[in-house]
Design a protein around this motif. Structure first.
Motif, PDB file in Angstrom:
ATOM      1  N   ALA A 285      16.535  11.765  -5.865  1.00  0.00           N
ATOM      2  CA  ALA A 285      15.335  12.188  -4.927  1.00  0.00           C
ATOM      3  C   ALA A 285      15.080  13.710  -5.387  1.00  0.00           C
ATOM      4  CB  ALA A 285      15.610  12.170  -3.476  1.00  0.00           C
ATOM      5  N   GLN A 286      15.977  14.439  -5.664  1.00  0.00           N
ATOM      6  CA  GLN A 286      15.901  15.905  -6.077  1.00  0.00           C
ATOM      7  C   GLN A 286      15.351  15.944  -7.323  1.00  0.00           C
ATOM      8  OE1 GLN A 286      16.508  18.555  -4.116  1.00  0.00           O
ATOM      9  NE2 GLN A 286      17.273  17.283  -2.131  1.00  0.00           N
TER      10      GLN A 286
ATOM     11  N   TYR B 116       0.756  -1.183   0.136  1.00  0.00           N
ATOM     12  CA  TYR B 116      -0.012  -0.094   0.138  1.00  0.00           C
ATOM     13  C   TYR B 116       0.812   1.194  -0.137  1.00  0.00           C
ATOM     14  CZ  TYR B 116      -4.586  -2.069   0.368  1.00  0.00           C
ATOM     15  OH  TYR B 116      -5.792  -2.719   0.260  1.00  0.00           O
ATOM     16  N   TYR B 117       1.907   1.297   0.509  1.00  0.00           N
ATOM     17  CA  TYR B 117       2.727   2.308   0.751  1.00  0.00           C
ATOM     18  C   TYR B 117       3.243   2.760  -0.916  1.00  0.00           C
ATOM     19  CZ  TYR B 117       7.286   5.040   1.146  1.00  0.00           C
ATOM     20  OH  TYR B 117       8.386   5.965   0.967  1.00  0.00           O
ATOM     21  N   TYR B 118       3.653   1.697  -1.373  1.00  0.00           N
ATOM     22  CA  TYR B 118       4.105   2.057  -2.933  1.00  0.00           C
ATOM     23  C   TYR B 118       3.274   2.326  -4.017  1.00  0.00           C
ATOM     24  CZ  TYR B 118       9.181   1.066  -1.741  1.00  0.00           C
ATOM     25  OH  TYR B 118      10.397   1.244  -1.128  1.00  0.00           O
ATOM     26  N   VAL B 119       1.943   1.762  -3.786  1.00  0.00           N
ATOM     27  CA  VAL B 119       1.032   2.196  -4.543  1.00  0.00           C
ATOM     28  C   VAL B 119       0.378   3.383  -4.533  1.00  0.00           C
ATOM     29  CG1 VAL B 119      -1.498   1.378  -4.881  1.00  0.00           C
ATOM     30  CG2 VAL B 119       0.033  -0.395  -4.705  1.00  0.00           C
ATOM     31  N   GLY B 120       0.248   3.936  -3.101  1.00  0.00           N
ATOM     32  CA  GLY B 120      -0.024   5.369  -2.759  1.00  0.00           C
ATOM     33  C   GLY B 120       0.968   6.055  -3.369  1.00  0.00           C
ATOM     34  N   PHE B 121       2.121   5.903  -3.047  1.00  0.00           N
ATOM     35  CA  PHE B 121       3.356   6.919  -3.672  1.00  0.00           C
ATOM     36  C   PHE B 121       3.164   7.057  -5.084  1.00  0.00           C
ATOM     37  CE2 PHE B 121       7.405   8.308  -4.605  1.00  0.00           C
ATOM     38  CZ  PHE B 121       7.649   9.327  -4.119  1.00  0.00           C
TER      39      PHE B 121
ATOM     40  N   THR C 279       7.190   3.200   8.557  1.00  0.00           N
ATOM     41  CA  THR C 279       6.584   3.000   7.171  1.00  0.00           C
ATOM     42  C   THR C 279       5.329   3.694   7.387  1.00  0.00           C
ATOM     43  OG1 THR C 279       7.658   0.917   6.446  1.00  0.00           O
ATOM     44  CG2 THR C 279       5.706   1.871   5.218  1.00  0.00           C
ATOM     45  N   ALA C 280       4.316   3.517   8.416  1.00  0.00           N
ATOM     46  CA  ALA C 280       3.262   4.218   8.831  1.00  0.00           C
ATOM     47  C   ALA C 280       3.197   5.594   9.118  1.00  0.00           C
ATOM     48  CB  ALA C 280       2.631   3.479   9.909  1.00  0.00           C
ATOM     49  N   ASP C 281       4.313   5.943   9.776  1.00  0.00           N
ATOM     50  CA  ASP C 281       4.757   7.796   9.773  1.00  0.00           C
ATOM     51  C   ASP C 281       4.879   8.224   8.460  1.00  0.00           C
ATOM     52  OD1 ASP C 281       4.935   9.636  11.989  1.00  0.00           O
ATOM     53  OD2 ASP C 281       6.843   9.844  11.449  1.00  0.00           O
ATOM     54  N   ARG C 282       5.685   7.580   7.495  1.00  0.00           N
ATOM     55  CA  ARG C 282       5.778   8.132   6.502  1.00  0.00           C
ATOM     56  C   ARG C 282       4.410   8.307   5.602  1.00  0.00           C
ATOM     57  NH1 ARG C 282      10.790   5.158   6.367  1.00  0.00           N
ATOM     58  NH2 ARG C 282       9.502   3.489   5.162  1.00  0.00           N
ATOM     59  N   MET C 283       3.564   7.450   5.689  1.00  0.00           N
ATOM     60  CA  MET C 283       2.407   7.438   4.894  1.00  0.00           C
ATOM     61  C   MET C 283       1.448   8.327   5.777  1.00  0.00           C
ATOM     62  SD  MET C 283       1.432   3.574   3.753  1.00  0.00           S
ATOM     63  CE  MET C 283       1.470   2.673   5.412  1.00  0.00           C
TER      64      MET C 283
ATOM     65  N   LEU D  94      10.569  14.953   1.180  1.00  0.00           N
ATOM     66  CA  LEU D  94      11.730  14.207   1.246  1.00  0.00           C
ATOM     67  C   LEU D  94      11.756  13.120   2.661  1.00  0.00           C
ATOM     68  CD1 LEU D  94      14.145  17.474   0.672  1.00  0.00           C
ATOM     69  CD2 LEU D  94      13.659  15.508  -0.945  1.00  0.00           C
ATOM     70  N   TYR D  95      11.208  13.435   3.524  1.00  0.00           N
ATOM     71  CA  TYR D  95      11.034  12.766   4.449  1.00  0.00           C
ATOM     72  C   TYR D  95      10.207  11.275   4.191  1.00  0.00           C
ATOM     73  CZ  TYR D  95       9.039  10.624   8.836  1.00  0.00           C
ATOM     74  OH  TYR D  95       8.789   9.430   9.743  1.00  0.00           O
ATOM     75  N   ALA D  96       9.191  11.520   3.523  1.00  0.00           N
ATOM     76  CA  ALA D  96       8.355  10.277   3.181  1.00  0.00           C
ATOM     77  C   ALA D  96       8.602   9.446   1.840  1.00  0.00           C
ATOM     78  CB  ALA D  96       6.714  10.619   3.078  1.00  0.00           C
TER      79      ALA D  96
END
Length: 607
Positions: free
Chosen positions: A443-444, A312-317, A358-362, A411-413
């Motif tokens: 990333a930049q 779910y993290y990568y799908v959402g991103f 991972t939850a905090d990044r989401m 940049l954090y997430a």
């Protein structure tokens, strides 16, 4: 005195052996250099092997006895394909012994523990997989660790893919996911380390020149696609969706796909490809490879919590980078609610900390989505977001002032993006030019693309705040509010119109890329000559869910009370002041009152 004794001894020697040829009597033992001449003929390899064997025996003796017993037990469980014992040893035993004996040091090398497992090469490959994972997670891997972990991964996947038929091996699903997950993580870590040219020593530069194919993008993608093809996992998922029987599915997927080991490795490789393509910046292809995977609570990836969260993290991103914010919000709300409900169970997992990070990044990504596409969302999630990122959430609604907040959260997430191509280590001139003028960090580069979209939508919150105050508004008056001419005002209105439209998935639609255009705003407008007509749609609060949840809670409380046994009655012991009642005595003249108000547990309260 000593000198005198020495002289007498020498005199006696001369008298006794005066007429004797000492060379003949004593012989030539050690005098003709025969031993020295024989030394080169000694097999140096044998000597080195003996020395290594002695060192290995010493290292084996230094291993604590609980670790030795654990390795022997672990090996026997793998030999027997005993999934229950393997799971306990893998999830509990390994981590417990790591914390006790190897929290800050490496586990014994595979060659050291080989005698304990009868030099079982398959088990030693699995052991090295755990060994290098421990080095990457708890210690700092050097270049030898990075190269050797790649070689061990190649040995493992060659064994699985190139053996004559399916291998006789069974591993728990958690371990199979960790193998794929760690394989991709070590690839990602190597790419990030390889791109830092200035910190490399001459020896490391030479090794990187010779090992240009180590941890290459091609080799990693080849492994994942080979596992998918070997297991025929896409055909397996399609057959399940069509409702085919187990026998029909086994006939379709063949001998490899019918084995749980290959089936789950193939399934987890789909999730791995989602991750790799996201790290490489191809977000459309990342969602394309997940075309056959269904995002629901019945999918196989939900059986491994870490895989569930990663998916779910990568799908959402990916949805964020494709500017499909409603789909991203839906994905994040689904998984974050799951994590909140299952929080007490996650504390038992050895991956508890990783799941929380991972939850905090989401939550941070959810805050970005909510700022760019405001919508009515789950109150529980929104309250957590306001608690953690309330300051950034307020800044992101203030136009140009909010750009640093977007940048900080992104940049954090975001994932640690990687470059598919290594620096030109083979050519000194190109490498020097690379050092003097390094390319933009991945990333930049992705941050720049993301902020371009954010800048285009910066006028939307201000314009929205004005339109919500009116049902119709003169265009010139609106332009004055915005401190802009009418032409610029119309451009901002078109930007707002575009920002309120997005492609979103239709319920029960197959694939993650499909969808249709929907309105994401509760505010719409029409420009009629010089007037702007505004229409606002309000969504009523859904009371049904609230009443159902609270009714169920009240029913559970009532059932608990009904099932709770009544407290047992214990008569008070007689005292000196309390006379003992004679059972043969007659009833008292005044019987106890039976009227009055009844209180808890059947007592009677005096009127």
């Amino acid at each position: 005195m000593a000198q005198q004794r020495k002289a007498l001894w020498e005199a006696d020697l001369d008298e006794e052996f005066h007429d004797v040829d000492l060379n003949l009597a004593i012989g030539n033992y050690g005098q003709n250099g025969l031993y020295d001449d024989a030394q080169p003929r000694i097999d140096e390899a044998t000597l080195i092997a003996v020395q290594q064997q002695v060192a290995q025996q010493a290292a084996l003796a230094a291993i604590p006895d609980p670790v030795k017993r654990f390795i022997v037990h672990f090996h026997q469980a793998v030999l027997d394909n005993n999934l229950a014992e393997i799971t306990v040893a893998y999830e509990s035993g390994w981590n417990r012994l790591t914390d006790k004996f190897y929290a800050k040091t490496e586990w014994p090398e595979a060659e050291t523990i080989a005698p304990l497992v009868n030099d079982d090469q398959i088990f030693l490959i699995l052991y090295r997989e755990l060994y290098y994972r421990h080095v990457y997670s708890r210690l700092q891997p050097d270049i030898d660790d990075r190269f050797h972990s790649y070689e061990n991964s190649c040995e493992l996947f060659n064994y699985l893919l190139n053996s004559d038929g399916p291998v006789p091996l069974e591993l728990p699903e958690q371990w199979l996911w960790d193998i794929i997950d760690e394989f991709i993580y070590q690839f990602q870590s190597f790419c990030v380390w390889r791109s830092k040219v200035k910190s490399k020593t001459d020896e490391e530069l030479m090794l990187l020149v010779d090992g240009s194919q180590v941890w290459s993008s091609y080799s990693v993608l080849n492994v994942l696609y080979s596992l998918i093809q070997k297991s025929k996992i896409n055909e397996h998922i399609l057959a399940l969706q069509q409702g085919k029987s187990k026998e029909e599915i086994n006939e379709i997927v063949g001998e490899y796909g019918s084995r749980p080991l290959y089936r789950m490795l193939g399934y987890f490789s789909l999730i791995g490809l989602l991750r790799v393509h996201s790290l490489l910046g191809d977000f459309t292809l990342a969602l394309k490879v997940m075309e056959s995977v269904e995002l629901n609570q019945k999918s196989p990836f939900t059986r491994v919590t870490a895989c569930h969260v990663t998916t779910y993290y990568y799908v959402g991103f990916c949805y964020i980078m494709l500017q499909r914010y409603p789909d991203a919000i839906r994905a994040f709300v689904s998984i974050l609610n799951f994590i909140l409900r299952m929080r007490q169970y996650h504390t038992r997992s050895y991956q508890y900390d990783q799941i929380n990070k991972t939850a905090d990044r989401m939550y941070a990504l959810f805050a970005i989505c909510n700022a760019l596409s405001p919508s009515r969302v789950d109150d529980n999630i929104l309250n957590v977001v306001k608690e953690r990122y309330g300051e950034q959430l307020a800044k992101m609604s203030r136009g140009e002032e909010g750009l640093p907040a977007f940048e900080e959260l992104f940049l954090y997430a975001c994932p640690k993006f990687i470059s598919a191509n290594p620096p030109p280590y083979e050519e000194a001139e190109l490498l020097q030019a690379y050092i003097e003028d390094p390319p933009v960090e991945p990333a930049q580069r992705h941050l720049s693309l993301f902020l371009n979209d954010v800048r285009a939508k910066l006028p939307v919150p201000t314009l929205r705040s004005f339109l919500k105050l009116y049902t119709s508004l003169d265009a010139s008056k609106l332009a004055n509010f915005l401190d802009a001419d009418e032409e610029e005002m119309v451009q901002q209105l078109m930007v707002m119109k575009q920002a309120s439209r997005s492609i979103s998935r239709v319920e029960n639609e197959k694939g993650l890329l499909g969808g249709q255009t929907i309105s994401t705003s509760d505010l719409d407008f029409v420009i009629d000559v010089n007037m702007v007509n505004i229409a606002e749609s309000t969504v009523g609060r859904r009371y049904a869910g609230w009443f159902i949840r609270n009714t169920e809670h009240a029913q559970r409380v009532l059932d608990t009370l009904r099932n709770t046994p009544l407290p047992s009655f214990k008569p008070a012991a007689p005292t000196a002041a309390t006379p003992i009642k004679d059972p043969n005595a007659s009833a008292p003249a005044n019987p106890p009152r039976t009227g009055g108000q009844r209180v808890a547990w059947g007592g009677v309260k005096a009127a």
